[in-house]
Design a protein around this motif. Structure first.
Motif, PDB file in Angstrom:
ATOM      1  N   LEU A 122       0.829  -1.209   0.000  1.00 44.48           N
ATOM      2  CA  LEU A 122       0.000   0.000   0.000  1.00 44.48           C
ATOM      3  C   LEU A 122       0.863   1.258   0.000  1.00 44.48           C
ATOM      4  O   LEU A 122       0.524   2.249  -0.644  1.00 44.48           O
ATOM      5  CB  LEU A 122      -0.930  -0.014   1.212  1.00 44.48           C
ATOM      6  CG  LEU A 122      -2.069  -1.033   1.137  1.00 44.48           C
ATOM      7  CD1 LEU A 122      -2.683  -1.263   2.517  1.00 44.48           C
ATOM      8  CD2 LEU A 122      -3.139  -0.588   0.155  1.00 44.48           C
ATOM      9  N   VAL A 133       1.338   4.073   6.644  1.00 49.02           N
ATOM     10  CA  VAL A 133       0.293   3.088   6.344  1.00 49.02           C
ATOM     11  C   VAL A 133      -0.026   2.265   7.593  1.00 49.02           C
ATOM     12  O   VAL A 133      -1.197   2.000   7.891  1.00 49.02           O
ATOM     13  CB  VAL A 133       0.721   2.171   5.187  1.00 49.02           C
ATOM     14  CG1 VAL A 133      -0.322   1.068   4.964  1.00 49.02           C
ATOM     15  CG2 VAL A 133       0.914   2.971   3.909  1.00 49.02           C
ATOM     16  N   VAL A 149      -6.817  -4.349   3.421  1.00 52.60           N
ATOM     17  CA  VAL A 149      -6.149  -3.792   2.238  1.00 52.60           C
ATOM     18  C   VAL A 149      -7.174  -3.087   1.352  1.00 52.60           C
ATOM     19  O   VAL A 149      -6.948  -1.974   0.867  1.00 52.60           O
ATOM     20  CB  VAL A 149      -5.412  -4.899   1.461  1.00 52.60           C
ATOM     21  CG1 VAL A 149      -4.990  -4.404   0.072  1.00 52.60           C
ATOM     22  CG2 VAL A 149      -4.179  -5.371   2.238  1.00 52.60           C
ATOM     23  N   SER A 152      -8.210   0.133   2.820  1.00 53.09           N
ATOM     24  CA  SER A 152      -7.150   1.127   2.653  1.00 53.09           C
ATOM     25  C   SER A 152      -7.115   1.672   1.228  1.00 53.09           C
ATOM     26  O   SER A 152      -6.893   2.870   1.021  1.00 53.09           O
ATOM     27  CB  SER A 152      -5.793   0.516   3.019  1.00 53.09           C
ATOM     28  OG  SER A 152      -5.793   0.069   4.356  1.00 53.09           O
ATOM     29  N   LEU A 153      -7.340   0.810   0.248  1.00 58.36           N
ATOM     30  CA  LEU A 153      -7.431   1.286  -1.139  1.00 58.36           C
ATOM     31  C   LEU A 153      -8.559   2.305  -1.272  1.00 58.36           C
ATOM     32  O   LEU A 153      -8.416   3.332  -1.946  1.00 58.36           O
ATOM     33  CB  LEU A 153      -7.668   0.106  -2.089  1.00 58.36           C
ATOM     34  CG  LEU A 153      -6.521  -0.891  -2.260  1.00 58.36           C
ATOM     35  CD1 LEU A 153      -6.982  -2.083  -3.105  1.00 58.36           C
ATOM     36  CD2 LEU A 153      -5.305  -0.233  -2.905  1.00 58.36           C
TER      37      LEU A 153
END
Length: 220
Positions: A122, A133, A149, A152-153
Motif C-alpha cells: 500500500l 500506512v 487492504v 485502505s485502497l
C-alpha cells in the motif's frame, strides 16, 4: 444506549482488559464479539467486547490508551453498541475523483520486518512511508488482511475491482494490481505494475511463479 460503570484494568499475559461488571447478554441483549465505542475517562476508542462465557465480557484495551491514563485506583468507563467498527476509509480526505496520487510509476520499498507485506504494498501504491500506512491501518505484523487492504485502497481513493482468483493458472495481469501469493506459512502480497513484480520481501523482478499466485486485485 450508553452503558456506564467504574472499574480498574488488569493484565493477562501481554494483554490488558477491563471487566464489565454486569451480564452483557441480559443487559445489552447481544452475544458474540460485540463492536462498541468505549470512552475511558475522556479517551475514546473502538473495539469488540470479548465474551468469557455466561454473559461475562471484558473490554480489550491497548497500551496507547493505558499510557494516556493518569494513575488512579479506578476509572470511569462508558460504552455504546455499534453495528460495526468504523472502517478505515470513514474519514478519508480522498475519493475516486481525488485519489492520493495518480499511479504512473512505482518506487520500490522493502518491508521493515516480516509480516508487513500488505502495508508495504500500500505504501508503494500511495507513495507514502510504510510507517504512515501502519498508523492508518492500526495494524501490526500479519494484520493486513485482504479486507483491510481493500478498505485502505478505498481510503486512498483508488478505484479497484473485486479479487480475481487465478487457481495457479497463467494470466495476463492488468497494468496495476496487488497480487496475493502463497508463502511458506501465510499468504504474501506483492505489487504488479506495467510488467514488473515488486516483492516487499526481496526485490523487483519481471518474472514470477504463476502456480504460487492465489488472486489479484486490479487497481484501475
Amino acid at each position: 444506549m450508553n452503558y456506564s460503570f467504574r472499574s480498574v484494568y488488569y493484565k493477562e499475559g501481554n494483554r490488558i482488559f477491563i471487566k464489565i461488571p454486569f451480564n452483557v447478554w441480559e443487559t445489552c441483549k447481544k452475544r458474540g464479539n460485540i463492536p462498541v465505542k468505549v470512552v475511558i475517562e475522556d479517551i475514546p476508542f473502538e473495539c469488540k467486547l470479548i465474551p468469557k462465557g455466561n454473559g461475562d465480557y471484558v473490554i480489550p484495551v491497548n497500551k496507547d490508551v493505558i499510557n494516556k491514563l493518569d494513575s488512579r485506583s479506578e476509572y470511569s468507563v462508558h460504552f455504546t453498541l455499534l453495528n460495526q467498527l468504523t472502517r478505515i476509509n470513514n474519514s478519508s480526505p480522498y475519493n475516486k475523483d481525488n485519489p492520493i496520487r495518480i499511479i504512473d510509476s512505482i518506487s520500490y520499498k522493502k518491508q521493515p520486518d516480516i509480516g508487513f507485506c500488505g502495508q508495504t504494498c500500500l505504501a508503494m501504491l500511495a507513495g507514502i512511508s510504510v510507517d504512515e500506512v501502519i498508523k492508518l491501518m492500526k495494524s501490526k505484523k500479519w494484520q493486513a488482511s485482504i479486507s483491510k487492504v481493500i478498505e485502505s485502497l478505498d481510503y486512498f481513493g483508488f478505484s479497484h475491482e473485486e479479487p480475481v482468483y487465478t487457481y495457479g493458472q497463467m494470466v495476463e495481469f492488468p497494468k496495476c494490481c496487488i497480487i496475493n501469493v502463497r508463502g511458506y506459512e501465510k499468504s504474501h502480497l506483492i505489487v504488479y505494475f506495467d510488467g514488473i513484480f515488486y516483492d516487499p520481501t526481496s526485490d523487483v523482478t519481471n518474472d514470477y511463479k504463476y502456480e504460487n499466485i492465489i488472486s489479484y486485485i486490479t487497481i484501475n
